[in-house]
Enzyme design. Structure first.
Site, PDB file in Angstrom:
ATOM      1  N   LYS A 117       0.839  -1.213   0.000  1.00  0.00           N
ATOM      2  CA  LYS A 117       0.000   0.000   0.000  1.00  0.00           C
ATOM      3  C   LYS A 117       0.871   1.260   0.000  1.00  0.00           C
ATOM      4  O   LYS A 117       0.537   2.264  -0.607  1.00  0.00           O
ATOM      5  CB  LYS A 117      -0.918   0.033   1.228  1.00  0.00           C
ATOM      6  CG  LYS A 117      -1.670  -1.258   1.493  1.00  0.00           C
ATOM      7  CD  LYS A 117      -2.704  -1.579   0.438  1.00  0.00           C
ATOM      8  CE  LYS A 117      -3.092  -3.045   0.470  1.00  0.00           C
ATOM      9  NZ  LYS A 117      -2.611  -3.863  -0.637  1.00  0.00           N
ATOM     10  N   ARG A 293      -5.961  -8.206 -10.194  1.00  0.00           N
ATOM     11  CA  ARG A 293      -6.577  -9.483 -10.600  1.00  0.00           C
ATOM     12  C   ARG A 293      -7.950  -9.194 -11.198  1.00  0.00           C
ATOM     13  O   ARG A 293      -8.458  -8.083 -11.105  1.00  0.00           O
ATOM     14  CB  ARG A 293      -6.751 -10.369  -9.368  1.00  0.00           C
ATOM     15  CG  ARG A 293      -7.677  -9.706  -8.339  1.00  0.00           C
ATOM     16  CD  ARG A 293      -8.103 -10.594  -7.203  1.00  0.00           C
ATOM     17  NE  ARG A 293      -9.136  -9.954  -6.402  1.00  0.00           N
ATOM     18  CZ  ARG A 293      -8.933  -9.060  -5.452  1.00  0.00           C
ATOM     19  NH1 ARG A 293      -7.702  -8.670  -5.163  1.00  0.00           N
ATOM     20  NH2 ARG A 293      -9.941  -8.523  -4.779  1.00  0.00           N
TER      21      ARG A 293
END
Ligand code: MV4
Length: 495
Positions: A117, A293
């Site tokens: 992150k 994804r």
């Protein structure tokens, strides 16, 4: 490069969903399966299948070596990872390539950058992507934390860099709590993720979770496929997703879309990906993270754009150019998805795995069911208890909601408890129908006793279940006809 055979490194509904698109493209499919999934539909649907080990994921679906060996053995050209399991593992992406195979997804570098992150935020900041005000980089000490906290207002949120999906987050309400919270957050992060790095952000109290689907080819073309509204979630588990979001104007959509495209470009992203944003009460949006994804909720985007995201992923992996540009894309109608879990909404959503005695799918115009089970099958305890995704498409949001409520009523599942009645509760709630909700919806409005029906409908379902149990045939594996007729006349899943 043409792909002739794809190995699908996944199970359940997503494995089937990927195989269907491959078949439509004339591409052969290979299933891998654990011993618990021997008789699963994804295994029977595939052209070939390889058993890759015992039921626990760590010994089967998460075992890179076994998956790659299965691809070699079957002479597959490519591997599609689906979602979960190995899908966001940069080592897997790298190893698949090293094995001379095509990975249908982004490369390791993009996964690595977005997997942290902190590195994602650092990169985004350089490109002026809006971020929640907070620390620049990792917090390594209490004094760092105090400095940052001086500059932004309380409440604050401490997040673990290696976290995600809400793991490793901590709200700090006032200065006095800061020291203990930072110390705890760092040590928790170390033990949970092997990385003590945390960062601080201003806490956005009533956010909506909006994500933008992007798709990028290997020739530098990147487009966005509009947003999905994913605010209806329970403990960071999404429950209902829809596209488009009911509060986003065409101007805001355009801005967020451009921003998502920039995020994809800054990490040289190739293939399908999702850029997550928080939207505050004043409709300010902030980049949170990027998921590298195909997501569970991708069907709602397919319904409103008319695209098949898996086919696009395969074409991109073959090195083809996108066949459309941003201006070719528009939103058609409205789509909603509910996730049907084998969980008991009246008992704290405890998984309720077991045998699907009755399993009858809803049908009709604009109704899509992506599932991985059939009547008579047992839902294994080893994996996520998702039974199916129920997706509808209507001309507008109102029609989509009524279509979904009808489809939920038509869905007959007995043997396990499901989240269907809970979804029905949400879809009927005026905060949902009126479009004024945030990520706290479930916490704010749901209590388990709200699902206990007042009238006779539930009695009918109960009676049907008793009748079913009394007349149950011996358990001889797959039961296709059985006694299910006896309960079909009753409408279930109502609240
Ligand atoms: C936040 C937030 C409020 N303020 N960040 C949760 C999962 C992770 N992806 C980010 N999350 C949040 N980050 C700031 N600065 C609130 C959440 C959050 C949330 C976000 C999306 C969907 C559901 C959520 C539920 C609770 C908290």
């Amino acid at each position: 490069m043409t792909i002739k055979k794809i190995l699908i490194a996944n199970r359940g509904e997503i494995a089937l969903r990927i195989m269907r698109s491959a078949r439509e493209m004339g591409i052969a499919t290979v299933a891998v399966y654990s011993e618990a999934d021997r008789s699963s539909p994804h295994v029977r649907y595939a052209d070939e299948s390889v058993c890759i080990g015992p039921p626990p994921s760590s010994q089967s679906y998460l075992d890179m070596k076994k998956v790659i060996e299965a691809a070699w053995k079957t002479k597959s050209d490519a591997i599609h990872p689906g979602y979960g399991f190995l899908s966001e593992n940069p080592v897997f992406s790298k190893e698949v390539k090293r094995a001379g195979l095509i990975f249908i997804g982004p490369d390791a570098a993009a996964m690595e950058m977005m997997g942290s992150k902190l590195s994602a935020k650092t990169a985004a900041k350089k490109f002026n992507i809006p971020l929640v005000p907070g620390s620049d980089g990792a917090i390594n000490s209490l004094s760092d934390a105090i400095d940052v906290a001086e500059q932004i207002e309380y409440p604050l949120l401490i997040k673990a860099s290696a976290g995600g999906g809400g793991k490793g987050m901590r709200i700090v309400n006032k200065k006095e709590e800061l020291e203990e919270s930072i110390t705890r957050a760092m040590s928790e992060s170390q033990s949970a993720f092997g990385d003590p790095s945390v960062f601080i952000e201003r806490y956005v109290a009533s956010p909506r979770h909006i994500e933008v689907q992007i798709i990028a080819d290997s020739h530098g073309n990147v487009v966005h496929l509009f947003e999905r509204e994913c605010s209806i979630q329970r403990r960071h588990q999404k429950v209902i997703e829809e596209a488009p979001s009911s509060i986003i104007s065409p101007e805001l959509r355009n801005k967020m879309g451009q921003c998502a495209v920039q995020v994809a470009k800054l990490c040289n992203y190739i293939n399908a990906g999702t850029v997550e944003f928080l939207l505050d009460e004043n409709l300010n949006f902030y980049f949170l993270e990027m998921n590298t994804r195909l997501q569970v909720e991708h069907p709602v985007t397919e319904m409103i754009t008319g695209l098949d995201l898996v086919k696009e992923q395969i074409r991109i992996a073959e090195g083809k150019k996108l066949s459309f540009s941003q201006n070719d894309l528009s939103i058609n109608g409205h789509s909603i998805e509910v996730r049907v879990y084998a969980e008991d909404p009246q008992n704290n959503f405890l998984p309720d795995t077991g045998k699907l005695h009755t399993y009858l799918r809803p049908q009709g115009n604009g109704v899509r069911v992506d599932d991985g089970f059939e009547q008579g099958m047992t839902i294994p305890v080893y994996y996520d208890p998702l039974i199916s995704k129920l997706i509808v498409h209507g001309k507008n949001r109102k029609e989509a909601i009524s279509k979904m409520l009808r489809a939920i009523e038509d869905y007959v599942i007995s043997g396990v408890k499901t989240t269907l009645p809970f979804c029905s509760f949400v879809l009927k709630h005026e905060a949902f129908t009126g479009g004024s909700f945030d990520t706290h919806f479930v916490q704010d409005y749901f209590k388990p006793d709200m699902l206990i029906a007042s009238g006779g409908e539930n009695m009918a379902a109960l009676f049907a279940t008793i009748q079913f149990e009394l007349h149950k045939k011996p358990d001889n594996g797959v039961e296709r006809n059985g006694v299910s007729e006896e309960i079909t006349p009753w409408r279930r899943n109502r609240v």
